[in-house]
Design a protein around this motif. Structure first.
Motif, PDB file in Angstrom:
ATOM      1  N   TRP A   1      -4.819 -29.655   5.008  1.00 58.91           N
ATOM      2  CA  TRP A   1      -5.897 -29.471   4.249  1.00 58.91           C
ATOM      3  C   TRP A   1      -6.222 -30.750   3.521  1.00 58.91           C
TER       4      TRP A   1
ATOM      5  N   LEU B   1      -4.383 -31.010  -5.551  1.00 52.56           N
ATOM      6  CA  LEU B   1      -3.755 -30.101  -4.466  1.00 52.56           C
ATOM      7  C   LEU B   1      -4.440 -30.131  -3.122  1.00 52.56           C
ATOM      8  N   HIS B   2      -3.925 -29.301  -2.232  1.00 53.97           N
ATOM      9  CA  HIS B   2      -4.601 -29.117  -0.957  1.00 53.97           C
ATOM     10  C   HIS B   2      -5.381 -27.724  -0.721  1.00 53.97           C
TER      11      HIS B   2
ATOM     12  N   MET C   1     -10.925 -21.916  -2.102  1.00 52.31           N
ATOM     13  CA  MET C   1      -9.503 -21.675  -1.982  1.00 52.31           C
ATOM     14  C   MET C   1      -8.982 -22.799  -3.290  1.00 52.31           C
TER      15      MET C   1
ATOM     16  N   LYS D   1      -9.007 -21.339  -6.547  1.00 55.82           N
ATOM     17  CA  LYS D   1      -7.817 -20.235  -6.455  1.00 55.82           C
ATOM     18  C   LYS D   1      -6.499 -20.976  -6.600  1.00 55.82           C
ATOM     19  N   ASN D   2      -6.083 -21.747  -5.780  1.00 56.41           N
ATOM     20  CA  ASN D   2      -4.927 -22.540  -5.877  1.00 56.41           C
ATOM     21  C   ASN D   2      -4.757 -23.161  -7.242  1.00 56.41           C
TER      22      ASN D   2
ATOM     23  N   ARG E   1      -6.039 -22.223  -9.972  1.00 55.36           N
ATOM     24  CA  ARG E   1      -5.646 -21.196 -11.034  1.00 55.36           C
ATOM     25  C   ARG E   1      -4.304 -20.841 -10.916  1.00 55.36           C
ATOM     26  N   ASP E   2      -3.682 -20.996  -9.774  1.00 59.04           N
ATOM     27  CA  ASP E   2      -2.084 -20.586  -9.618  1.00 59.04           C
ATOM     28  C   ASP E   2      -1.291 -21.759  -9.698  1.00 59.04           C
ATOM     29  N   VAL E   3      -1.774 -22.997  -9.693  1.00 61.94           N
ATOM     30  CA  VAL E   3      -0.813 -24.140 -10.031  1.00 61.94           C
ATOM     31  C   VAL E   3      -0.961 -24.699 -11.296  1.00 61.94           C
TER      32      VAL E   3
ATOM     33  N   GLU F   1       0.944 -24.879  -2.526  1.00 60.87           N
ATOM     34  CA  GLU F   1       0.326 -23.907  -3.311  1.00 60.87           C
ATOM     35  C   GLU F   1       0.325 -22.552  -3.314  1.00 60.87           C
TER      36      GLU F   1
ATOM     37  N   ILE G   1       3.682 -21.342  -4.843  1.00 56.78           N
ATOM     38  CA  ILE G   1       3.458 -21.019  -6.208  1.00 56.78           C
ATOM     39  C   ILE G   1       2.555 -19.890  -6.553  1.00 56.78           C
ATOM     40  N   ALA G   2       1.773 -19.662  -5.601  1.00 57.32           N
ATOM     41  CA  ALA G   2       1.037 -18.630  -5.682  1.00 57.32           C
ATOM     42  C   ALA G   2       1.553 -17.234  -5.471  1.00 57.32           C
TER      43      ALA G   2
ATOM     44  N   ASN H   1       3.900 -16.476  -8.433  1.00 54.48           N
ATOM     45  CA  ASN H   1       3.089 -15.850  -9.605  1.00 54.48           C
ATOM     46  C   ASN H   1       3.060 -14.584  -9.205  1.00 54.48           C
TER      47      ASN H   1
ATOM     48  N   TYR I   1      -6.858  -9.507  -9.645  1.00 51.58           N
ATOM     49  CA  TYR I   1      -6.734 -11.169  -9.098  1.00 51.58           C
ATOM     50  C   TYR I   1      -5.820 -11.185  -7.862  1.00 51.58           C
TER      51      TYR I   1
ATOM     52  N   ARG J   1      -7.159 -12.237  -4.223  1.00 54.14           N
ATOM     53  CA  ARG J   1      -6.640 -13.086  -3.406  1.00 54.14           C
ATOM     54  C   ARG J   1      -6.047 -12.741  -2.082  1.00 54.14           C
TER      55      ARG J   1
ATOM     56  N   ASP K   1      -9.229 -11.940   0.238  1.00 50.06           N
ATOM     57  CA  ASP K   1      -9.897 -13.377   0.593  1.00 50.06           C
ATOM     58  C   ASP K   1      -8.965 -13.722   2.144  1.00 50.06           C
TER      59      ASP K   1
ATOM     60  N   ARG L   1      -9.968 -14.430   6.153  1.00 44.42           N
ATOM     61  CA  ARG L   1      -9.726 -15.870   6.661  1.00 44.42           C
ATOM     62  C   ARG L   1      -9.079 -15.927   7.666  1.00 44.42           C
TER      63      ARG L   1
END
Lengths: 94, 256
Positions: A5, A26-27, A33, A36-37, A39-41, B40, B43-44, B47, B140, B144, B147, B151
């Motif tokens: 990515w 980030l990627h 996305m 969103k990433n 937000r999480d990272v 990424e 981590i998500a 979380n 949230y 996520r 989505d 996708r």
């Protein structure tokens, strides 16, 4: 890796910050996305109130090799640095 | 026995069901930590698992309080056997590939969010309080997982194939989330929890819409696999508990 990515740079405006500040990168496959990433990272602990992301490849940067012409100003022109004035109290923070 | 004790048992069951769903799913999702396809996502997922652990703590504390025998959230999490667990079978299904993990999460989130929204108006204040704390973060989770399902479903040939296989395997477990038993009926009648059939109707309508967008077809008529809410689990739960509970079992009362 050819399927990796694209890289995004993440800017976050903190709780009390005035401007968005660079937080990291980030990627992600696209902007949605990437947010969103981000937000999480980066905002897991209430760090921010607003996120900007921009493709790293869209950022034009100064080249390290041009450091001298760009930043090495002639220090002999001391009048460029306004250090000879007393700022009156009433002006407040400048 | 008085009626008051009977009511307490229903709320006790509700708190266990909500708490155990969150706990077992968190344990599953947490296993991805350090193994997800990209940093990424890693981590998500972690979380999401941590959010669910936070909710587990609230629900199981409430369960212990309602029960009134002095059991804490930790006692309930680490010292119950499989048959005393009240999570739906969906939550304990294996991680499989990323498609399975994601589809399991999506089928759960799509129920979890409207359920919490409805529980916010529970006449039992402690239930309403927990639902109010949990619903935003679960919205949230749903945003996520929805989505990503769209996708990857409407994605490459391989991603579509994997998502469809995950949906075929997991959809039969989704029905248990909205299948009401005597406890659910009592809770609905007492306005402690919503009428599950109402949640179920909008759940199915939502799945049809979203999975359609993802170009996926659920086996809508497949028989529902259920039992977890009443303690009848698949063998999977035993392995989860063995890993999760061994330390407290081997060294009772051990603390950080």
């Amino acid at each position: 890796m050819k399927n990796e990515w694209p890289l995004w740079e993440v800017f976050i405006r903190g709780q009390h910050g005035l401007a968005h500040r660079h937080f990291g990168s980030l990627h992600a496959p696209d902007a949605e996305m990437a947010i969103k990433n981000a937000r999480d990272v980066y905002t897991r602990r209430n760090e921010g109130v607003s996120i900007w992301v921009v493709r790293a490849s869209d950022i034009a940067a100064s080249a390290p090799g041009e450091k001298e012409p760009l930043f090495d100003r002639s220090n002999s022109k001391i009048y460029r640095h306004p250090t000879f004035y007393d700022i009156p109290e009433e002006v407040g923070h400048m | 026995m008085t009626t008051a004790v009977k009511t307490d048992l229903a709320i006790f069951e509700l708190a266990l069901r909500m708490g155990d769903n969150a706990l077992i799913l968190a344990q599953r999702v947490g296993a991805w930590c350090g193994h997800a396809p990209v940093l990424e996502e890693d981590i998500a997922l972690a979380n999401v698992a941590l959010d669910l652990i936070g909710q587990t703590k609230m629900w199981l504390s409430l369960a212990g309080e309602i029960e009134g025998r002095g059991r804490t959230a930790d006692d309930l999490a680490f010292l119950r056997d499989a048959r005393a667990y009240r999570n739906v079978l969906l939550a304990e299904q294996p991680n499989g590939d990323f498609a399975h993990t994601l589809m399991r999460q999506f089928l759960f989130d799509a129920w979890h969010h409207p359920m919490l929204l409805a529980l916010k108006s529970s006449c039992e204040k402690r239930v309403a309080y927990i639902a109010g704390k949990a619903d935003k973060v679960v919205r949230y989770h749903l945003e996520r997982s929805e989505d990503l399902v769209i996708r990857l479903g409407d994605g490459s040939e391989e991603s579509r194939e994997r998502m469809q296989a995950a949906l075929d395997a997991l959809y039969p477990f989704a029905g248990e989330l909205c299948a009401a038993d005597a406890i659910d009926s009592e809770l609905a009648e007492r306005r402690i929890a919503p009428d599950l059939s109402g949640i179920g109707e909008s759940y199915i309508a939502y799945l049809k819409r979203t999975l359609g967008e993802a170009t996926l077809n659920a086996p809508w008529d497949a028989a529902t696999r259920k039992g977890g809410k009443n303690g009848m689990h698949t063998e999977e739960l035993g392995y989860i508990l063995a890993e999760m509970q061994w330390l407290q079992r081997a060294y009772p009362g051990a603390k950080w």
